[in-house]
Design a protein around this motif. Sequence first.
Motif, PDB file in Angstrom:
ATOM      1  N   GLU A   1      -8.375   6.615   3.849  1.00 47.02           N
ATOM      2  CA  GLU A   1      -8.830   5.940   2.638  1.00 47.02           C
ATOM      3  C   GLU A   1      -8.614   6.841   1.430  1.00 47.02           C
ATOM      4  N   LYS A   2      -8.400   6.213   0.268  1.00 51.45           N
ATOM      5  CA  LYS A   2      -8.217   6.989  -0.961  1.00 51.45           C
ATOM      6  C   LYS A   2      -9.536   7.634  -1.373  1.00 51.45           C
ATOM      7  N   PRO A   3      -9.474   8.808  -2.030  1.00 54.87           N
ATOM      8  CA  PRO A   3      -8.300   9.646  -2.217  1.00 54.87           C
ATOM      9  C   PRO A   3      -7.924  10.348  -0.910  1.00 54.87           C
ATOM     10  N   LEU A   4      -6.680  10.800  -0.820  1.00 58.05           N
ATOM     11  CA  LEU A   4      -6.207  11.433   0.411  1.00 58.05           C
ATOM     12  C   LEU A   4      -7.161  12.537   0.863  1.00 58.05           C
ATOM     13  N   CYS A   5      -7.503  13.439  -0.044  1.00 59.63           N
ATOM     14  CA  CYS A   5      -8.494  14.485   0.224  1.00 59.63           C
ATOM     15  C   CYS A   5      -9.260  14.749  -1.057  1.00 59.63           C
ATOM     16  N   LEU A   6     -10.261  15.598  -0.960  1.00 61.98           N
ATOM     17  CA  LEU A   6     -11.119  15.869  -2.109  1.00 61.98           C
ATOM     18  C   LEU A   6     -10.389  16.628  -3.202  1.00 61.98           C
ATOM     19  N   THR A   7      -9.486  17.543  -2.827  1.00 60.43           N
ATOM     20  CA  THR A   7      -8.794  18.391  -3.807  1.00 60.43           C
ATOM     21  C   THR A   7      -7.296  18.410  -3.536  1.00 60.43           C
ATOM     22  N   VAL A   8      -6.549  18.850  -4.540  1.00 57.26           N
ATOM     23  CA  VAL A   8      -5.104  19.020  -4.386  1.00 57.26           C
ATOM     24  C   VAL A   8      -4.810  20.030  -3.287  1.00 57.26           C
ATOM     25  N   ARG A   9      -5.570  21.116  -3.255  1.00 57.07           N
ATOM     26  CA  ARG A   9      -5.350  22.156  -2.247  1.00 57.07           C
ATOM     27  C   ARG A   9      -5.481  21.589  -0.829  1.00 57.07           C
ATOM     28  N   GLU A  10      -6.523  20.783  -0.585  1.00 58.94           N
ATOM     29  CA  GLU A  10      -6.687  20.175   0.728  1.00 58.94           C
ATOM     30  C   GLU A  10      -5.541  19.217   1.036  1.00 58.94           C
ATOM     31  N   CYS A  11      -5.115  18.428   0.050  1.00 56.65           N
ATOM     32  CA  CYS A  11      -3.987  17.503   0.257  1.00 56.65           C
ATOM     33  C   CYS A  11      -2.734  18.265   0.666  1.00 56.65           C
ATOM     34  N   GLU A  12      -2.456  19.358  -0.035  1.00 60.94           N
ATOM     35  CA  GLU A  12      -1.261  20.149   0.261  1.00 60.94           C
ATOM     36  C   GLU A  12      -1.321  20.719   1.676  1.00 60.94           C
ATOM     37  N   GLN A  13      -2.486  21.197   2.069  1.00 58.62           N
ATOM     38  CA  GLN A  13      -2.643  21.737   3.415  1.00 58.62           C
ATOM     39  C   GLN A  13      -2.445  20.650   4.476  1.00 58.62           C
ATOM     40  N   LEU A  14      -3.018  19.482   4.209  1.00 57.07           N
ATOM     41  CA  LEU A  14      -2.920  18.397   5.184  1.00 57.07           C
ATOM     42  C   LEU A  14      -1.471  17.960   5.380  1.00 57.07           C
ATOM     43  N   LEU A  15      -0.693  17.927   4.312  1.00 54.80           N
ATOM     44  CA  LEU A  15       0.700  17.508   4.414  1.00 54.80           C
ATOM     45  C   LEU A  15       1.498  18.419   5.343  1.00 54.80           C
ATOM     46  N   THR A  16       1.130  19.690   5.404  1.00 52.81           N
ATOM     47  CA  THR A  16       1.857  20.628   6.272  1.00 52.81           C
ATOM     48  C   THR A  16       1.495  20.424   7.744  1.00 52.81           C
ATOM     49  N   GLN A  17       0.437  19.647   8.006  1.00 52.55           N
ATOM     50  CA  GLN A  17      -0.047  19.490   9.379  1.00 52.55           C
ATOM     51  C   GLN A  17       0.314  18.144   9.999  1.00 52.55           C
ATOM     52  N   ILE A  18       1.133  17.349   9.312  1.00 56.75           N
ATOM     53  CA  ILE A  18       1.523  16.042   9.843  1.00 56.75           C
ATOM     54  C   ILE A  18       2.688  16.224  10.824  1.00 56.75           C
ATOM     55  N   PRO A  19       2.480  15.922  12.100  1.00 57.27           N
ATOM     56  CA  PRO A  19       3.566  16.077  13.077  1.00 57.27           C
ATOM     57  C   PRO A  19       4.711  15.109  12.800  1.00 57.27           C
ATOM     58  N   GLU A  20       5.906  15.529  13.146  1.00 57.95           N
ATOM     59  CA  GLU A  20       7.076  14.662  12.964  1.00 57.95           C
ATOM     60  C   GLU A  20       6.914  13.400  13.820  1.00 57.95           C
ATOM     61  N   GLY A  21       7.229  12.270  13.222  1.00 52.28           N
ATOM     62  CA  GLY A  21       7.154  11.008  13.950  1.00 52.28           C
ATOM     63  C   GLY A  21       5.816  10.304  13.846  1.00 52.28           C
ATOM     64  N   LEU A  22       4.811  10.964  13.260  1.00 48.50           N
ATOM     65  CA  LEU A  22       3.498  10.340  13.116  1.00 48.50           C
ATOM     66  C   LEU A  22       3.431   9.597  11.785  1.00 48.50           C
ATOM     67  N   VAL A  23       2.933   8.371  11.810  1.00 45.92           N
ATOM     68  CA  VAL A  23       2.809   7.575  10.594  1.00 45.92           C
ATOM     69  C   VAL A  23       1.463   7.879   9.950  1.00 45.92           C
ATOM     70  N   VAL A  24       1.508   8.365   8.711  1.00 47.45           N
ATOM     71  CA  VAL A  24       0.289   8.660   7.962  1.00 47.45           C
ATOM     72  C   VAL A  24       0.397   7.999   6.593  1.00 47.45           C
ATOM     73  N   GLY A  25      -0.620   7.236   6.235  1.00 48.73           N
ATOM     74  CA  GLY A  25      -0.629   6.556   4.943  1.00 48.73           C
ATOM     75  C   GLY A  25      -1.946   6.772   4.233  1.00 48.73           C
ATOM     76  N   VAL A  26      -1.976   6.362   2.962  1.00 47.66           N
ATOM     77  CA  VAL A  26      -3.186   6.482   2.142  1.00 47.66           C
ATOM     78  C   VAL A  26      -3.625   5.084   1.722  1.00 47.66           C
ATOM     79  N   GLY A  27      -4.922   4.823   1.828  1.00 49.18           N
ATOM     80  CA  GLY A  27      -5.447   3.479   1.594  1.00 49.18           C
ATOM     81  C   GLY A  27      -5.676   3.135   0.137  1.00 49.18           C
ATOM     82  N   HIS A  28      -4.599   3.064  -0.630  1.00 44.00           N
ATOM     83  CA  HIS A  28      -4.697   2.579  -2.009  1.00 44.00           C
ATOM     84  C   HIS A  28      -4.546   1.055  -1.976  1.00 44.00           C
ATOM     85  N   ILE A  29      -5.667   0.359  -1.866  1.00 42.11           N
ATOM     86  CA  ILE A  29      -5.661  -1.066  -1.545  1.00 42.11           C
ATOM     87  C   ILE A  29      -5.001  -1.934  -2.618  1.00 42.11           C
ATOM     88  N   GLU A  30      -5.087  -1.518  -3.888  1.00 38.94           N
ATOM     89  CA  GLU A  30      -4.513  -2.365  -4.938  1.00 38.94           C
ATOM     90  C   GLU A  30      -2.995  -2.456  -4.840  1.00 38.94           C
TER      91      GLU A  30
END
Length: 304
Positions: free
Chosen positions: A89-118
């Motif tokens: 769900e939006k926002p992806l994470c609380l801070t930019v730093r957390e978002c950047e860290q999370l992006l490095t941890q997404i395994p190849e082939g895994l579908v990850v999305g953000v819930g921006h409903i509009e």
Amino acid sequence: MDAGVIGTGTMGRNHVRVYSELKEVGTTYVYDLNTEAAEEVAAATGAEVCRSMEEFLRKTECVSVCVPTPYHFATAQRVLAAGVHALIEKPLCLTVRECEQLLTQIPEGLVVGVGHIERFNPVVAEVARVVEDPVYVAFHRHNPASSRVSGSSVVEDLMIHDIDVVSNVLFPGKDCTLQASGTGDVAAALMSFGRTPVYLSASRKASKKVRSIYIEEEDRTIEGDFMTQEVYVYRKPEAYGQENGLYRQENIIEKLLVNKVEPLKIELATFVRAARDGRPFPVTPEQGLGNVRICEAIYRGLSA
């Protein structure tokens, strides 16, 4: 696919309800530290309650992360480590730093999305279809105070929806300058894309709920209401001036045909299909990071 929801707040309950209705979903699982709340949601929707995070991640193939924003990062980490497709769900994470860290941890082939409903509101698709060369854009997103919101400013709570539409639909990939003012409950931002100003306002002090988009072009004006899912196009006046002491204006007004749907149902169906087929979700983690980055820039311009 078997889907799951972590968190049974207002948004989590809606996710459980919609997953339970989708033909793309087999069993819907729900997990919350508050087992009583999870059982209440399950009883209303036919979902199954999991007693631990380990059981939940073992049984699900794709999940919605609907915990409070401060817990997005840690919760999403566990989901990604288990190799489960995730819609955060939006926002992806609380801070930019957390978002950047999370992006490095997404395994190849895994579908990850953000819930921006509009993004899945048919008003956005219709406006994107007809808009050509905007010279002025305004978004207004105003709410009465809500007890469900805690620990976040009006920027990441409400304005972020319109930040996403501006940055990723109307002006994708374009640089902008930014000014902001207001407080944690009432905020305004002016984003300028070249010579086009984009005004964003958001409030949690309103007595009336407002969700609108307004676009001016050289020869027409486009207005959309996110709640009624209606879009109108006003053409240049055929007649405009003063007549017998009164102002007179004649417009050609066109009401566009919008297929009214529940945006959350479209969003979750899109997510399940993307996970099933191994395709990217339309709202990517990179876009989610960009939205949080703009939120932080706006927040720095607010008063305490």
